[in-house]
Design a protein around this motif. Structure first.
Motif, PDB file in Angstrom:
ATOM      1  N   GLN A  53       0.844  -1.185   0.000  1.00 23.74           N
ATOM      2  CA  GLN A  53       0.000   0.000   0.000  1.00 23.74           C
ATOM      3  C   GLN A  53       0.884   1.241   0.000  1.00 23.74           C
ATOM      4  O   GLN A  53       1.840   1.334   0.761  1.00 23.74           O
ATOM      5  CB  GLN A  53      -0.898  -0.004   1.237  1.00 23.74           C
ATOM      6  CG  GLN A  53      -1.863   1.154   1.302  1.00 23.74           C
ATOM      7  CD  GLN A  53      -2.710   1.099   2.568  1.00 23.74           C
ATOM      8  OE1 GLN A  53      -2.176   0.894   3.657  1.00 23.74           O
ATOM      9  NE2 GLN A  53      -4.005   1.284   2.403  1.00 23.74           N
ATOM     10  N   VAL A  97       0.799   5.709  -0.230  1.00 23.83           N
ATOM     11  CA  VAL A  97      -0.017   6.912  -0.103  1.00 23.83           C
ATOM     12  C   VAL A  97       0.526   7.927  -1.102  1.00 23.83           C
ATOM     13  O   VAL A  97       1.694   8.301  -1.041  1.00 23.83           O
ATOM     14  CB  VAL A  97       0.012   7.486   1.328  1.00 23.83           C
ATOM     15  CG1 VAL A  97      -0.851   8.733   1.424  1.00 23.83           C
ATOM     16  CG2 VAL A  97      -0.444   6.437   2.338  1.00 23.83           C
ATOM     17  N   ASN A 125      -4.460   9.896  -1.430  1.00 27.02           N
ATOM     18  CA  ASN A 125      -5.191   8.665  -1.716  1.00 27.02           C
ATOM     19  C   ASN A 125      -4.271   7.455  -1.590  1.00 27.02           C
ATOM     20  O   ASN A 125      -3.051   7.555  -1.736  1.00 27.02           O
ATOM     21  CB  ASN A 125      -5.786   8.704  -3.130  1.00 27.02           C
ATOM     22  CG  ASN A 125      -6.917   9.711  -3.229  1.00 27.02           C
ATOM     23  OD1 ASN A 125      -7.720   9.865  -2.321  1.00 27.02           O
ATOM     24  ND2 ASN A 125      -6.984  10.403  -4.365  1.00 27.02           N
ATOM     25  N   PHE A 126      -4.891   6.295  -1.324  1.00 27.45           N
ATOM     26  CA  PHE A 126      -4.137   5.050  -1.238  1.00 27.45           C
ATOM     27  C   PHE A 126      -4.005   4.451  -2.624  1.00 27.45           C
ATOM     28  O   PHE A 126      -4.933   4.464  -3.427  1.00 27.45           O
ATOM     29  CB  PHE A 126      -4.836   4.050  -0.319  1.00 27.45           C
ATOM     30  CG  PHE A 126      -4.834   4.461   1.129  1.00 27.45           C
ATOM     31  CD1 PHE A 126      -3.666   4.467   1.863  1.00 27.45           C
ATOM     32  CD2 PHE A 126      -6.012   4.823   1.754  1.00 27.45           C
ATOM     33  CE1 PHE A 126      -3.662   4.850   3.199  1.00 27.45           C
ATOM     34  CE2 PHE A 126      -6.032   5.202   3.084  1.00 27.45           C
ATOM     35  CZ  PHE A 126      -4.841   5.212   3.806  1.00 27.45           C
ATOM     36  N   TYR A 143      -2.005   0.919  -4.681  1.00 31.68           N
ATOM     37  CA  TYR A 143      -1.470  -0.409  -4.419  1.00 31.68           C
ATOM     38  C   TYR A 143      -0.615  -0.842  -5.597  1.00 31.68           C
ATOM     39  O   TYR A 143      -0.927  -0.539  -6.750  1.00 31.68           O
ATOM     40  CB  TYR A 143      -2.614  -1.403  -4.195  1.00 31.68           C
ATOM     41  CG  TYR A 143      -3.494  -0.978  -3.039  1.00 31.68           C
ATOM     42  CD1 TYR A 143      -3.180  -1.350  -1.741  1.00 31.68           C
ATOM     43  CD2 TYR A 143      -4.604  -0.164  -3.248  1.00 31.68           C
ATOM     44  CE1 TYR A 143      -3.957  -0.928  -0.674  1.00 31.68           C
ATOM     45  CE2 TYR A 143      -5.380   0.268  -2.189  1.00 31.68           C
ATOM     46  CZ  TYR A 143      -5.056  -0.119  -0.910  1.00 31.68           C
ATOM     47  OH  TYR A 143      -5.818   0.306   0.147  1.00 31.68           O
TER      48      TYR A 143
END
Length: 141
Positions: free
Chosen positions: A103, A105, A110-111, A113
């Motif tokens: 993960q 940032v 926002n996250f 992946y």
């Protein structure tokens, strides 16, 4: 705050059966009433007077609504959306726990992946026929 007023909407439900073009459905409001018995009486009269048509089924129904209340479909969609978000969250947590994704940032907060090295190895082992089911973009097949 007073109790919301209830209205009864008389609708015509029409189902057109067509083997060549497929079936179609429509729901058309025909009247709104503040009394259920009046609405039901009109529905019965319409059922009695409506002439059957070839390949078309018609029914009359009365739907109940509370004025200024949250629409039932909105509540349903919110619950569906929350269930989907919960499922996605569980899958992401599981994939992170297995070391397949990391993960990040972003600068926007926002996250995001990305696949780990282990995830990239697993990606290579996925059969091509399965990969075709999940293209990265619409042009990919």
């Amino acid at each position: 705050m007073s109790k919301p007023s209830t209205i009864y909407v008389l609708v015509c439900v029409e189902i057109s059966i067509d083997k060549l073009f497929g079936n179609s459905y429509s729901v058309e409001p025909i009247g709104a009433f503040n009394d259920l018995d009046i609405a039901l009486n009109y529905a019965v009269k319409l059922e009695d007077l409506d002439q059957p048509k070839k390949n078309i089924d018609v029914a009359y129904d009365v739907l109940e609504f509370d004025l200024n209340e949250k629409p039932h479909i909105l509540t349903f969609l919110e619950k569906s959306n929350n269930a989907l978000e919960q499922s996605v969250t569980e899958v992401i947590i599981k994939l992170m726990g297995e070391g397949l994704i990391d993960q990040l940032v972003g600068e926007d907060g926002n996250f995001y992946y990305e696949l780990t090295e282990e995830g990239k190895k697993m990606k290579q082992s996925i059969p091509k026929i399965v990969k075709k089911l999940f293209p990265k973009n619409k042009d990919e097949e």
